[in-house]
Design an enzyme around this catalytic site. Sequence first.
Site, mmCIF file in Angstrom:
data_model
loop_
_atom_site.group_PDB
_atom_site.id
_atom_site.type_symbol
_atom_site.label_atom_id
_atom_site.label_comp_id
_atom_site.label_asym_id
_atom_site.label_seq_id
_atom_site.Cartn_x
_atom_site.Cartn_y
_atom_site.Cartn_z
ATOM 1 N N ARG A 68 0.832 -1.193 0.000
ATOM 2 C CA ARG A 68 0.000 0.000 0.000
ATOM 3 C C ARG A 68 0.871 1.248 0.000
ATOM 4 O O ARG A 68 1.999 1.262 0.455
ATOM 5 C CB ARG A 68 -0.896 -0.038 1.248
ATOM 6 N N LYS A 88 4.309 -6.682 12.203
ATOM 7 C CA LYS A 88 3.561 -6.973 10.982
ATOM 8 C C LYS A 88 3.872 -8.368 10.470
ATOM 9 O O LYS A 88 5.021 -8.719 10.210
ATOM 10 C CB LYS A 88 3.879 -5.934 9.898
ATOM 11 N N ARG A 109 -1.240 4.731 13.431
ATOM 12 C CA ARG A 109 -0.113 4.323 14.279
ATOM 13 C C ARG A 109 -0.518 4.396 15.753
ATOM 14 O O ARG A 109 -1.281 5.277 16.147
ATOM 15 C CB ARG A 109 1.098 5.249 14.074
#
Length: 322
Positions: free
Chosen positions: A119, A184, A319
């Site tokens: 992205r 992640k 975030r």
Amino acid sequence: MSELNEQGNILLTLLADGEFHSGEKIGELLGVSRTSVNNYIKGLQGIGVDIYKVPGRGYQSATLIKLLNEQKIRQLCGYDNIKVEQIVDSTNQILLDQIPHLENGQTCIAEYQLAGRGRRGRTWVSPFASHLYFSFYWYFDSGIDKISGLSLLVGIAVVNTLEKMGIQGVSLKWPNDIYYQGKKLAGILIELNAQATAACHCVIGIGINIKMPPEQAKLINQPWADLNALIPTGVDRNELSAILIKELQYLLPRYEKSGLTPYLSRWFELDCFLDKKVNLLIADTITMGICRGVNRHGALLLEIEGQVKEFIGGEISLRLAN
């Protein structure tokens, strides 16, 4: 699109066992000189295959190499419209280039991406036979305005798949990331070919970290996790692919009919930022607030000074506040 040549594939198959093989033996097998052997080794290293050279013993792959098997994936999931490629620019681009000549569920999976993308124009690090590089096509009659929550549904499909593989504790971060303990683990990139009120061609790209080579890990500028650390016995990418295909085939028709509403409770269960202080980045602007989940359109709900506001679309990044 390209493939390893015959000698490259022979060498890859030889090294897949994780044992040492001498340069002399490899040269005889490939019918090339020792200098050429070294060049072939460098070629495999260049696409992310971790190979050691030990004087007096030869060459060895750092780990066993288990390749994707198109026929096995088809057998496991019960669908035939699956194509496994060796080396591609991007699995998403492979499918985008074939629109409108695709059927729902057409899947492209690759061992290596030359130009994997994430992205916001980011590069997706794609070492050979190390992770899952997966793209899936779906056609929505309802048009682009009806699929604003699609990335959230796909995230749920990924978590469901991992749980069926025995992996627990995975969470979701709006709008398209899969996390494990704040790191992640996987990402989603959805690319569309549509007009606002017309039917929508959709390519769903999914990248899942499985076995991160040390050299490739140096290229990543954020905390990451891989499945190998969660399942020391290893993950069968063929089984993972098959379960993911079945999960998408099950959820997407239902989403097209009912939208995101039936899955909101599942999202709230998996949302790793729910009720936490966060920073929302839009271009050069940072907005602070408390994450209150999402609505039925897939919009982020952010509480700012006592009022809950919706945010969706565009170049938005979320975030955790320090």
